[in-house]
Design an enzyme around this catalytic site. Structure first.
Site, short mmCIF file in Angstrom:
data_model
loop_
_atom_site.label_atom_id
_atom_site.label_comp_id
_atom_site.label_asym_id
_atom_site.label_seq_id
_atom_site.Cartn_x
_atom_site.Cartn_y
_atom_site.Cartn_z
N TYR A 40 4.15 42.11 51.78
CA TYR A 40 4.03 41.85 53.24
C TYR A 40 2.83 42.86 53.76
CZ TYR A 40 5.36 40.88 58.13
OH TYR A 40 5.35 41.04 59.53
N VAL A 59 10.24 42.98 66.22
CA VAL A 59 10.35 41.67 66.99
C VAL A 59 11.42 40.88 66.58
CG1 VAL A 59 9.39 39.69 68.35
CG2 VAL A 59 7.75 41.63 67.47
N LYS A 104 -0.52 41.42 55.37
CA LYS A 104 -1.08 41.62 56.86
C LYS A 104 -2.06 42.80 56.78
CE LYS A 104 2.41 39.36 59.06
NZ LYS A 104 1.83 38.28 59.87
N ASP A 140 1.54 22.83 56.37
CA ASP A 140 1.74 23.92 55.51
C ASP A 140 0.39 24.59 55.48
OD1 ASP A 140 2.15 25.66 53.45
OD2 ASP A 140 2.72 24.15 52.14
N VAL A 141 0.62 26.15 55.97
CA VAL A 141 -0.72 26.63 56.03
C VAL A 141 -1.32 27.13 54.69
CG1 VAL A 141 -0.37 27.53 58.52
CG2 VAL A 141 0.32 28.80 56.34
N ASP A 190 3.69 23.32 62.38
CA ASP A 190 4.83 24.30 61.78
C ASP A 190 4.97 23.48 60.73
OD1 ASP A 190 6.97 26.41 63.15
OD2 ASP A 190 7.82 25.34 61.42
N ALA A 192 16.74 39.84 58.20
CA ALA A 192 16.35 41.34 57.32
C ALA A 192 17.20 42.24 58.10
CB ALA A 192 15.02 41.51 57.59
#
Length: 251
Positions: free
Chosen positions: A150, A183, A154, A58-59, A36, A191
């Protein structure tokens, strides 16, 4: 106990969907590298799971990803499964959306998935194969207001996963996608609160008003299909997409 003696490298696993998947993987006998961007949160989550480790990752940084994967192999000895679930939420209309915001969205979701898969594939090959599950979204299938970056990110995950399923099949590495609907996670709550004028329930009700189940999912409801795809029960699944969305894409 589907995951006895197996190790999962899971990004974004300090909270939300990935944390729920990590808990299920652990409960069924596996060990988890909880990766994470919040290293403290990763450590706290790992402390609650038998044999797990917490790693800062950090991806969007190749150096950080490579270091996290190497640390997992050193400390846990192997990697049998990968879950790419690290996320970033930043929504808005295109005319107000800066290039910096766009680049960050793509970096976390699309580039992050690419970097983790690239770093983890040698480890999976060393085990004679394995399973990768990438988290996309129904936003890759249907348009939603103010989600231009987004949906692009995705959608990239969805297309990349199909390509990787083809390229890695000869290595007995399966690559599949879970594309959830709405979810309740720490990433999405803000949001929905904003949409509801400060009221989460009101905002959530607006989002799901035109869906068959008319509710938001709990993270555990997405973790279940993720763990199915990670397990040998899905041995004939690669390049597949599961869409747990309460029927949203059926309309």
């Amino acid at each position: 106990m589907r995951f006895t003696d197996r190790v999962l490298f899971a990004t974004g696993a300090g909270s939300g969907i990935a944390a729920a998947a990590a808990r299920q993987f652990s409960a069924e006998g596996g060990r988890v590298a909880v990766a994470d961007i919040d290293g403290e949160r990763a450590a706290d989550m790992a402390a609650s799971l038998d044999g797990a480790i917490g790693i800062h990752c950090d991806v969007s940084s190749e150096e950080s990803v490579n270091r996290a994967v190497a640390e997992t192999r050193k400390r846990l000895g192997r990697i049998d499964a990968v879950l790419n679930a690290a996320g970033h939420a930043d929504f808005g209309p295109i005319d107000d959306y800066s290039i910096e915001r766009w680049n960050r969205m793509i970096a976390v979701h699309a580039t992050g998935t690419f970097l983790v898969c690239k770093a983890a594939v040698p480890a999976l090959r060393a085990q004679g194969g394995g399973s990768i599950v990438n988290v996309s979204s129904i936003a890759a299938h249907v348009g939603r207001m103010n989600l231009v970056a987004y949906t692009a990110a995705k959608g990239a995950i969805l297309s990349m996963s199909r390509q990787l399923a083809l390229e890695l099949a000869g290595d007995r590495i399966r690559v599949n996608v879970v594309a959830p609907g709405v979810v309740r996670t720490g990433l999405t709550e803000a949001a929905y609160v904003e949409r509801g004028g400060g009221d989460f329930d009101k905002g959530a009700a607006q989002v799901v008003a035109d869906t068959p189940q008319k509710r938001i999912a709990a993270p555990e409801e997405i973790a279940a299909p993720i763990c199915f795809l990670l397990s040998d029960e899905a041995s004939f699944c690669t390049g597949s997409v599961i869409t747990p969305d309460g029927g949203m894409t059926a309309i």
